[in-house]
Write a protein that holds these residues in place. Sequence first.
Motif, PDB file in Angstrom:
ATOM      1  N   ASP A   1       3.599  13.124  -2.271  1.00  0.00           N
ATOM      2  CA  ASP A   1       4.005  14.754  -2.821  1.00  0.00           C
ATOM      3  C   ASP A   1       2.647  15.368  -2.288  1.00  0.00           C
ATOM      4  OD1 ASP A   1       6.596  13.804  -3.115  1.00  0.00           O
ATOM      5  OD2 ASP A   1       6.005  13.252  -5.351  1.00  0.00           O
ATOM      6  N   HIS A   2       1.652  15.021  -2.455  1.00  0.00           N
ATOM      7  CA  HIS A   2       0.406  15.796  -2.343  1.00  0.00           C
ATOM      8  C   HIS A   2      -0.339  15.701  -0.848  1.00  0.00           C
ATOM      9  CE1 HIS A   2       1.422  15.642  -6.629  1.00  0.00           C
ATOM     10  NE2 HIS A   2       0.927  16.559  -6.955  1.00  0.00           N
ATOM     11  N   ILE A   3       0.387  15.636   0.042  1.00  0.00           N
ATOM     12  CA  ILE A   3      -0.361  15.359   1.455  1.00  0.00           C
ATOM     13  C   ILE A   3      -0.988  16.829   1.610  1.00  0.00           C
ATOM     14  CG2 ILE A   3      -0.151  15.027   3.779  1.00  0.00           C
ATOM     15  CD1 ILE A   3       2.124  13.077   2.981  1.00  0.00           C
ATOM     16  N   GLY A   4      -2.212  16.811   1.909  1.00  0.00           N
ATOM     17  CA  GLY A   4      -2.942  18.135   2.152  1.00  0.00           C
ATOM     18  C   GLY A   4      -3.544  18.966   1.004  1.00  0.00           C
ATOM     19  N   ASP A   5      -3.236  18.389  -0.157  1.00  0.00           N
ATOM     20  CA  ASP A   5      -3.736  18.979  -1.298  1.00  0.00           C
ATOM     21  C   ASP A   5      -5.189  18.640  -1.758  1.00  0.00           C
ATOM     22  OD1 ASP A   5      -4.145  20.388  -3.667  1.00  0.00           O
ATOM     23  OD2 ASP A   5      -2.547  19.343  -4.651  1.00  0.00           O
ATOM     24  N   SER A   6      -6.158  19.422  -1.241  1.00  0.00           N
ATOM     25  CA  SER A   6      -7.476  18.917  -1.645  1.00  0.00           C
ATOM     26  C   SER A   6      -7.900  18.830  -3.022  1.00  0.00           C
ATOM     27  CB  SER A   6      -8.337  20.160  -1.155  1.00  0.00           C
ATOM     28  OG  SER A   6      -8.273  21.443  -1.779  1.00  0.00           O
ATOM     29  N   THR A   7      -7.104  19.441  -3.884  1.00  0.00           N
ATOM     30  CA  THR A   7      -7.227  18.969  -5.268  1.00  0.00           C
ATOM     31  C   THR A   7      -6.835  17.800  -5.866  1.00  0.00           C
ATOM     32  OG1 THR A   7      -5.463  20.310  -6.028  1.00  0.00           O
ATOM     33  CG2 THR A   7      -7.469  21.422  -5.865  1.00  0.00           C
ATOM     34  N   TRP A   8      -6.092  17.127  -5.224  1.00  0.00           N
ATOM     35  CA  TRP A   8      -5.528  15.623  -5.435  1.00  0.00           C
ATOM     36  C   TRP A   8      -6.289  14.728  -4.784  1.00  0.00           C
ATOM     37  CZ3 TRP A   8      -1.823  14.106  -8.878  1.00  0.00           C
ATOM     38  CH2 TRP A   8      -1.456  12.696  -8.790  1.00  0.00           C
ATOM     39  N   THR A   9      -6.469  13.612  -5.746  1.00  0.00           N
ATOM     40  CA  THR A   9      -7.499  12.306  -5.151  1.00  0.00           C
ATOM     41  C   THR A   9      -6.463  11.237  -4.959  1.00  0.00           C
ATOM     42  OG1 THR A   9      -9.371  13.041  -6.507  1.00  0.00           O
ATOM     43  CG2 THR A   9      -9.267  10.973  -5.844  1.00  0.00           C
ATOM     44  N   PRO A  10      -6.088  10.910  -3.713  1.00  0.00           N
ATOM     45  CA  PRO A  10      -5.043   9.821  -3.431  1.00  0.00           C
ATOM     46  C   PRO A  10      -5.708   8.550  -3.890  1.00  0.00           C
ATOM     47  CG  PRO A  10      -5.601  10.706  -1.515  1.00  0.00           C
ATOM     48  CD  PRO A  10      -6.393  11.690  -2.596  1.00  0.00           C
ATOM     49  N   CYS A  11      -4.683   7.376  -3.548  1.00  0.00           N
ATOM     50  CA  CYS A  11      -5.399   6.189  -3.851  1.00  0.00           C
ATOM     51  C   CYS A  11      -6.009   5.767  -2.511  1.00  0.00           C
ATOM     52  CB  CYS A  11      -4.343   5.217  -3.977  1.00  0.00           C
ATOM     53  SG  CYS A  11      -4.874   3.360  -4.239  1.00  0.00           S
ATOM     54  N   VAL A  12      -5.487   5.977  -1.306  1.00  0.00           N
ATOM     55  CA  VAL A  12      -6.120   5.789   0.087  1.00  0.00           C
ATOM     56  C   VAL A  12      -6.016   7.217   0.669  1.00  0.00           C
ATOM     57  CG1 VAL A  12      -5.871   4.681   2.260  1.00  0.00           C
ATOM     58  CG2 VAL A  12      -5.563   3.619  -0.063  1.00  0.00           C
ATOM     59  N   SER A  13      -7.230   7.605   0.970  1.00  0.00           N
ATOM     60  CA  SER A  13      -7.288   9.000   1.752  1.00  0.00           C
ATOM     61  C   SER A  13      -6.598   8.739   3.125  1.00  0.00           C
ATOM     62  CB  SER A  13      -8.707   9.444   1.938  1.00  0.00           C
ATOM     63  OG  SER A  13      -9.370   9.362   0.695  1.00  0.00           O
ATOM     64  N   ASN A  14      -5.884   9.974   3.580  1.00  0.00           N
ATOM     65  CA  ASN A  14      -5.331  10.129   4.696  1.00  0.00           C
ATOM     66  C   ASN A  14      -3.975   9.098   5.233  1.00  0.00           C
ATOM     67  OD1 ASN A  14      -7.024  12.255   5.600  1.00  0.00           O
ATOM     68  ND2 ASN A  14      -8.647  10.372   6.192  1.00  0.00           N
TER      69      ASN A  14
ATOM     70  N   TRP B   1       0.925  -1.185   0.061  1.00  0.00           N
ATOM     71  CA  TRP B   1       0.137   0.010   0.160  1.00  0.00           C
ATOM     72  C   TRP B   1       0.823   1.290   0.077  1.00  0.00           C
ATOM     73  CZ3 TRP B   1      -4.576   0.049  -1.320  1.00  0.00           C
ATOM     74  CH2 TRP B   1      -5.657  -1.218  -0.977  1.00  0.00           C
ATOM     75  N   TRP B   2       1.800   1.330   0.659  1.00  0.00           N
ATOM     76  CA  TRP B   2       2.798   2.329   0.872  1.00  0.00           C
ATOM     77  C   TRP B   2       3.472   2.603  -0.423  1.00  0.00           C
ATOM     78  CZ3 TRP B   2       8.083   2.968   0.342  1.00  0.00           C
ATOM     79  CH2 TRP B   2       8.582   4.129   0.622  1.00  0.00           C
ATOM     80  N   LEU B   3       3.982   1.595  -1.232  1.00  0.00           N
ATOM     81  CA  LEU B   3       4.704   1.546  -2.489  1.00  0.00           C
ATOM     82  C   LEU B   3       3.595   2.234  -3.491  1.00  0.00           C
ATOM     83  CD1 LEU B   3       6.435  -1.792  -2.720  1.00  0.00           C
ATOM     84  CD2 LEU B   3       7.496   0.883  -2.667  1.00  0.00           C
TER      85      LEU B   3
ATOM     86  N   ASP C   1     -12.247   5.545  -5.630  1.00  0.00           N
ATOM     87  CA  ASP C   1     -12.409   4.518  -6.862  1.00  0.00           C
ATOM     88  C   ASP C   1     -11.468   5.270  -7.853  1.00  0.00           C
ATOM     89  OD1 ASP C   1     -13.408   7.333  -6.851  1.00  0.00           O
ATOM     90  OD2 ASP C   1     -15.430   6.889  -7.687  1.00  0.00           O
ATOM     91  N   LYS C   2     -10.383   5.903  -7.802  1.00  0.00           N
ATOM     92  CA  LYS C   2      -9.365   6.648  -8.632  1.00  0.00           C
ATOM     93  C   LYS C   2      -8.436   5.793  -8.877  1.00  0.00           C
ATOM     94  CE  LYS C   2     -12.279  10.158  -9.642  1.00  0.00           C
ATOM     95  NZ  LYS C   2     -13.020   9.903 -10.940  1.00  0.00           N
ATOM     96  N   CYS C   3      -8.167   4.550  -7.933  1.00  0.00           N
ATOM     97  CA  CYS C   3      -7.237   3.760  -7.930  1.00  0.00           C
ATOM     98  C   CYS C   3      -7.466   2.243  -8.285  1.00  0.00           C
ATOM     99  CB  CYS C   3      -6.536   3.818  -6.722  1.00  0.00           C
ATOM    100  SG  CYS C   3      -5.058   3.045  -6.320  1.00  0.00           S
ATOM    101  N   PRO C   4      -7.312   1.849  -9.682  1.00  0.00           N
ATOM    102  CA  PRO C   4      -7.713   0.513  -9.858  1.00  0.00           C
ATOM    103  C   PRO C   4      -6.900  -0.654  -9.348  1.00  0.00           C
ATOM    104  CG  PRO C   4      -6.722   1.718 -11.614  1.00  0.00           C
ATOM    105  CD  PRO C   4      -7.060   2.667 -10.689  1.00  0.00           C
TER     106      PRO C   4
END
Length: 422
Positions: A121-134, A110-112, A161-164
């Motif tokens: 690199d986008h921690i705290g960026d509200s416009t970025w959709t991560p694979c796992v939130s937080n 999960w970390w990889l 849902d943006k992380c297949p």
Amino acid sequence: VCLFPTAANVLEEDSMEQDVESPVTIHQPKLPKQAREDLPKHLSKECAKRKIQRYVRKDGKCNVHHGNVRETYRYLTDIFTTLVDLKWRFNLLIFVMVYTVTWLFFGMIWWLIAYMRGDMDHIGDSTWTPCVSNLNGFVSAFLFSIETETTIGYGYRVITDKCPEGIILLLVQSVLGSIVNAFMVGCMFVKISQPKKRAETLVFSTNAVISMRDGKLCLMFRVGDLRNSHIVEASIRAKLIKSKQTKEGEFIPLNQTDINVGYYTGDDRLFLVSPLIISHEINQQSPFWEISKAQLPKEELEIVVILEGMVEATGMTCQARSSYITSEILWGYRFTPVLTLEDGFYEVDYNSFHETYETNTPVYSAKELAEMASRAELPLTWSVSSKLDQHAELETEEEEKNQEDQNERNGDVANLESESKV
């Protein structure tokens, strides 16, 4: 330990007695270490006094160690039984290690995924959709792995849902986590529910005894159950462990022979509610047929008794074992009664379970007793037959005399009739 002191001598004597004209050359087989030791004759008495090495200990554990096992892969093919047979400390260690390793492994993946997608690199960026939130590091990835596999679901770290690739990993971890749970929990359940501890409450008498019962020499020992829950379909078996030399010269160090404790009569099926005395009649089929009181201490043998049955509470098969060596077989003794009738119930006094008392028992073997009994019956048989013959002869003589008297009377009557006619 001196198990088989005269095995080599017996082999030499048997090889000398082989047929000289036989075209087959008989080679002396390679015997175990105990059998190869050719002790002097003056040490044989000292060896007989030594303690016999047990095959099965009094607590039921087999005194056998497996060495030079090369095919260790067979233990891995049956990994479930291998884990169940391990000691508790190793079993708990493997239980903790399996879960910890799987959590760390999937946490690393999960970390990889988060690192390669650039979520770090986008921690705290509200416009970025991560694979796992937080998910902001390896520790949070490790916690998310634990939550996913254990289905805790705190609701703070969730997959989007943006992380297949994350969805695929979630499915894989869920399936593998279920398999690990089923395997490890099943292993622990079987380990906990094993009926080995149930066998601790099945007790055997410390000694076995030999005495007369119903006019026959019998070997007896006592078994009992300390619990109120009974053993269902309980059965008893006995084995004689003794060295054997075959006619062909083969040496069998731990030969097993069945001891009949009621197999043909059904007495080996026990209703083990109160302590029972198991009896083996020493007859011609018994391995103790030719053993007398004086010869018993010289024998190097062991009697292994096995009590089997199903635990009433769980339905699992339970087996308890014990053994008796020659020093634990008392000749001329009986067991002290332990069952008494109280007011409305029977009471078992387990303080007297192992106690014995001496009784009048002949010191001869069962074979010698049978021969003496047969010799004592022969004169009686002859006297009875001779008396019967004499009685038959007297009856025959009396019948002949009666017939003659009858004939004489008939002749006198005929003469009287002829005279009257004249």
